[in-house]
Scaffold this motif. Structure first.
Motif, PDB file in Angstrom:
ATOM      1  N   ALA A   1       0.828  -1.214   0.000  1.00 45.21           N
ATOM      2  CA  ALA A   1       0.000   0.000   0.000  1.00 45.21           C
ATOM      3  C   ALA A   1       0.858   1.258   0.000  1.00 45.21           C
ATOM      4  CB  ALA A   1      -0.933  -0.009   1.208  1.00 45.21           C
ATOM      5  N   VAL A   2       2.044   1.194   0.616  1.00 46.29           N
ATOM      6  CA  VAL A   2       2.905   2.382   0.663  1.00 46.29           C
ATOM      7  C   VAL A   2       3.937   2.348  -0.476  1.00 46.29           C
ATOM      8  CG1 VAL A   2       4.508   3.732   2.097  1.00 46.29           C
ATOM      9  CG2 VAL A   2       2.623   2.481   3.163  1.00 46.29           C
ATOM     10  N   GLY A   3       4.539   1.186  -0.680  1.00 44.56           N
ATOM     11  CA  GLY A   3       5.656   1.088  -1.638  1.00 44.56           C
ATOM     12  C   GLY A   3       5.254   1.329  -3.080  1.00 44.56           C
ATOM     13  N   VAL A   4       4.108   0.777  -3.493  1.00 44.93           N
ATOM     14  CA  VAL A   4       3.713   0.908  -4.911  1.00 44.93           C
ATOM     15  C   VAL A   4       3.383   2.368  -5.267  1.00 44.93           C
ATOM     16  CG1 VAL A   4       2.010   0.205  -6.641  1.00 44.93           C
ATOM     17  CG2 VAL A   4       3.052  -1.503  -5.148  1.00 44.93           C
ATOM     18  N   PRO A   5       2.503   3.042  -4.504  1.00 41.43           N
ATOM     19  CA  PRO A   5       2.242   4.447  -4.868  1.00 41.43           C
ATOM     20  C   PRO A   5       3.500   5.306  -4.791  1.00 41.43           C
ATOM     21  CG  PRO A   5       0.605   3.657  -3.316  1.00 41.43           C
ATOM     22  CD  PRO A   5       1.658   2.598  -3.388  1.00 41.43           C
ATOM     23  N   LEU A   6       4.334   5.070  -3.753  1.00 42.47           N
ATOM     24  CA  LEU A   6       5.556   5.875  -3.605  1.00 42.47           C
ATOM     25  C   LEU A   6       6.477   5.687  -4.811  1.00 42.47           C
ATOM     26  CD1 LEU A   6       7.128   7.702  -1.592  1.00 42.47           C
ATOM     27  CD2 LEU A   6       8.236   5.638  -0.751  1.00 42.47           C
ATOM     28  N   GLY A   7       6.615   4.440  -5.256  1.00 37.62           N
ATOM     29  CA  GLY A   7       7.502   4.167  -6.392  1.00 37.62           C
ATOM     30  C   GLY A   7       6.933   4.637  -7.713  1.00 37.62           C
ATOM     31  N   ALA A   8       5.601   4.635  -7.832  1.00 36.98           N
ATOM     32  CA  ALA A   8       4.987   5.022  -9.114  1.00 36.98           C
ATOM     33  C   ALA A   8       4.922   6.531  -9.277  1.00 36.98           C
ATOM     34  CB  ALA A   8       3.589   4.423  -9.213  1.00 36.98           C
ATOM     35  N   LEU A   9       4.927   7.253  -8.148  1.00 36.61           N
ATOM     36  CA  LEU A   9       4.751   8.710  -8.220  1.00 36.61           C
ATOM     37  C   LEU A   9       5.765   9.436  -9.106  1.00 36.61           C
ATOM     38  CD1 LEU A   9       3.644   9.955  -4.698  1.00 36.61           C
ATOM     39  CD2 LEU A   9       2.452  10.202  -6.862  1.00 36.61           C
ATOM     40  N   PRO A  10       7.091   9.132  -8.989  1.00 28.82           N
ATOM     41  CA  PRO A  10       8.045   9.911  -9.790  1.00 28.82           C
ATOM     42  C   PRO A  10       7.757   9.880 -11.286  1.00 28.82           C
ATOM     43  CG  PRO A  10       9.210   8.619  -8.149  1.00 28.82           C
ATOM     44  CD  PRO A  10       7.786   8.190  -8.097  1.00 28.82           C
ATOM     45  N   SER A  11       7.123   8.805 -11.768  1.00 28.27           N
ATOM     46  CA  SER A  11       6.890   8.709 -13.218  1.00 28.27           C
ATOM     47  C   SER A  11       5.820   9.674 -13.689  1.00 28.27           C
ATOM     48  CB  SER A  11       6.504   7.275 -13.589  1.00 28.27           C
ATOM     49  OG  SER A  11       5.282   6.943 -12.987  1.00 28.27           O
ATOM     50  N   VAL A  12       5.022  10.213 -12.769  1.00 27.83           N
ATOM     51  CA  VAL A  12       3.968  11.132 -13.213  1.00 27.83           C
ATOM     52  C   VAL A  12       4.089  12.525 -12.587  1.00 27.83           C
ATOM     53  CG1 VAL A  12       2.248   9.383 -13.804  1.00 27.83           C
ATOM     54  CG2 VAL A  12       2.419  10.172 -11.455  1.00 27.83           C
ATOM     55  N   LEU A  13       5.073  12.694 -11.671  1.00 28.00           N
ATOM     56  CA  LEU A  13       5.243  14.012 -11.055  1.00 28.00           C
ATOM     57  C   LEU A  13       6.079  14.904 -11.951  1.00 28.00           C
ATOM     58  CD1 LEU A  13       5.995  13.074  -7.330  1.00 28.00           C
ATOM     59  CD2 LEU A  13       3.909  14.116  -8.230  1.00 28.00           C
ATOM     60  N   GLY A  14       6.108  16.177 -11.629  1.00 25.16           N
ATOM     61  CA  GLY A  14       6.986  17.105 -12.329  1.00 25.16           C
ATOM     62  C   GLY A  14       8.429  16.776 -12.008  1.00 25.16           C
TER      63      GLY A  14
END
Ligand code: SF4
Length: 598
Positions: free
Chosen positions: A85-98
């Motif tokens: 629940a924590v690792g997947v969103p945290l890891g996926a975020l950089p691909s869509v953030l500025g």
């Protein structure tokens, strides 16, 4: 599934099934016996009544080991849930953030990965308090950095794919890109990793309980049983055997199964396609548009740091016109197309002017751009999301940009698939990209472009991955779409024969500049020595195949090595002294100091 028939996969599956069976029946069959005190038989070793001996309350250790299966597996499941629940969103975020936020998140993940896992687990467990809850939080948190880093790597791969670039062109927001495109395409390797993580969580929880930081009496798991029996290991070693074996069986089972599934996984995410793409609007200022031009580029320049692969390119495309851009690899033709679509690879920047329908490109809202501009990429498989039905991907354009209902969007998708001559379009809409042939995929990509009412279709080497017969049909389709819809078209190709057959006008690029612009019917009377050489090296039906094909001697200069004068001078038989010092500016569609006779 054949790849799952390996000894390690079968062993992993058997051990996991065994563990799960005991987790279900353990407390039910041996629960009562596991907690029954017997003061007359405390701290006994092996006997016929107690195969693994008894603890300090006279409770049977074999029954306690079997009954503890459910608690041990349940806690491992909870810890893995926290990790996921924590690792997947945290890891996926950089691909869509500025870029800045992505760098910060990626840096945070990398710093956390540097911490020793057990230390991190103990630290988190102590913070959450001793007991089962603290142990679960500790083990769950300790595995977050590893899973986040894996997710980041996988998500980066998907985020640089053409279908995500296409989704961005179509105006999909960050959340939509993440949920609809990134996560579904990395789900498979993540599920496999999470399965393996279950095994590591079991081992970690047992370790914390063994150290006295995990489950506390009167509750018990395998680690707690180890903690209680370990002091007797030299006197009655069998009392430790039960929980130790159980931890080893379950932990090894999940780890083996996860790793075997990962190896057997046939579908990997798309390979990285160069640098990650960022959408960079050209630095446009006010500029009067050419009358009626759908697309006008004026002095368009593309730079990567100190290197400038596209230098001051100017051209326009009228409604219904199909213009080809040709040139050898590295001439800047594809980067020109990407700059026109606002899809330059990171860290590319564009300057100059690009106008779509007379309006500076950066002033056209992304959502509007999604219906006015269609991009057809080289690899149709990469341009389609493999996890979504073709119809769903097409329909998304209509729901996002045209506000269509789902039913209306699907109807429109089937209509557009029919327009690109796919047989039985309703059935095709329900199929996945991997069920299509290469030619059908490219037709589907063109159909996706037609979901809006595109004014401009940019096709970058759209038939390179297709065989010759399919190539011809797809290009004929593109030309027909241009003609019937009145959309302007820009066809990028290294194949002069393809361009001359389908385009009305040709722009010839060399070392980042347009060196000649002429009607395709006049290619054989081209005046620029480079165009002439390209024509001579391009076979047609009249070419004598028994003779070796003419080649252009030398090589095109790299963007960082472009000389001051004419970039073609070192390869040009007509070069004058002036050619090496003064750059020829385009005049009447030709940039050459000493052109050939028409
Ligand atoms: S400018 Fe000179 S070197 Fe360049 S193509 Fe023309 S003749 Fe050749």
């Amino acid at each position: 599934m054949r790849r799952m028939r390996t000894p390690s996969a079968l062993a992993g599956l058997s051990l996991v099934l065994l563990t799960l069976v005991f987790a279900v029946i353990g407390p039910w069959l041996w629960g009562e016996e596991a907690v029954r005190f017997d003061p007359l038989h405390t701290l006994e070793g092996h006997s016929s009544a107690h195969l693994l001996g008894t603890d300090d309350g006279g409770r049977d250790l074999l029954a306690r080991t079997l009954a503890a299966t459910r608690q041990s597996v349940w806690l491992a499941l909870l810890a893995t849930l926290i990790t996921t629940a924590v690792g997947v969103p945290l890891g996926a975020l950089p691909s869509v953030l500025g870029p800045r936020a992505a760098r910060f998140t990626a840096g945070l993940i990398d710093s956390l990965v540097a911490f020793p896992v057990l230390l991190l687990a103990m630290f988190a467990a102590l913070l959450a308090g001793a007991g089962a809850r603290g142990a679960v939080v500790g083990i769950g948190a300790a595995a977050v950095p590893g899973l986040a880093r894996l997710t980041r790597t996988l998500a980066d791969t998907v985020a640089t794919s053409d279908y995500v670039a296409a989704a961005r062109v179509l105006g999909a927001g960050r959340a939509a890109v993440l949920v609809r495109h990134v996560l579904p395409n990395i789900a498979e390797p993540l599920i496999l990793t999470v399965t393996a993580n279950l095994g590591y969580a079991l081992l970690g929880l047992a370790t914390l309980s063994l150290l006295g930081l995990g489950v506390q009496p009167p509750d018990y798991d395998w680690g707690r049983l180890l903690h209680d029996t370990l002091p007797r290991v030299y006197v009655d070693p069998e009392v430790v055997a039960g929980p130790a074996l159980a931890v080893a069986i379950a932990g090894t089972g999940f780890a083996l199964l996860g790793e075997s599934l990962a190896r057997a996984s046939a579908r990997a995410p798309s390979a990285p396609r160069g640098e990650p793409r960022t959408v960079l609007p050209p630095g446009c200022g006010p500029l009067p548009a050419a009358p009626d031009a759908v697309l006008e580029a004026r002095d368009l320049t593309v730079s990567f740091g100190g290197v400038t692969p596209v230098r001051g390119v100017s051209f326009s495309v009228a409604p219904g016109e199909l213009v080809g851009i040709v040139g050898e690899s590295g001439s800047g033709k594809s980067l020109t197309a990407l700059a026109v679509g606002g899809l330059l690879p990171h860290p590319g920047t564009a300057s100059g002017h690009v106008l779509l329908g007379g309006r500076p490109l950066e002033e056209v809202p992304r959502r509007e751009l999604g219906t006015r501009l269609a991009m057809v990429f080289q690899d149709p498989m990469a341009a389609l999301n493999p996890a979504l039905r073709v119809g769903s991907q097409l329909a998304e354009v209509a729901t996002t940009h045209l506000g269509a209902s789902r039913r209306e969007a699907w109807r429109r998708a089937a209509d557009r698939l029919g327009r690109v001559r796919l047989p039985d379009p309703e059935a095709q809409a329900r199929r996945y990209p991997h069920e299509f042939s290469g030619g059908m995929r490219q037709r589907a990509v063109i159909a996706m472009g037609l979901m809006g009412e595109p004014e401009l279709i940019v096709a970058d080497e759209p038939t390179t991955a297709l065989d010759v017969t399919v190539q011809k049909r797809v290009l004929e389709l593109l030309a027909e779409v241009n003609e019937t819809t009145g959309a302007a078209g820009l066809l990028i190709s290294h194949d002069l024969a393809v361009v001359s057959r389908h385009c009305g006008r040709v722009l010839v690029m060399y070392a980042g500049r347009i060196v000649e612009e002429l009607p395709s019917s006049e290619l054989r009377r081209a005046r620029h020595p480079y165009t002439r050489a390209l024509v001579a090296s391009s076979p047609d039906l009249k070419t004598d195949r028994s003779l070796p094909l003419a080649t252009i001697p030398g090589r095109q200069p790299a963007p960082a090595e472009v000389p001051d004068g004419c970039a073609f001078a070192p390869r040009c038989a007509r070069a004058l002294e002036r050619c090496r010092t003064d750059r020829p500016e385009p005049t009447a569609g030709l940039a050459c100091w000493n052109p050939e006779d028409a």
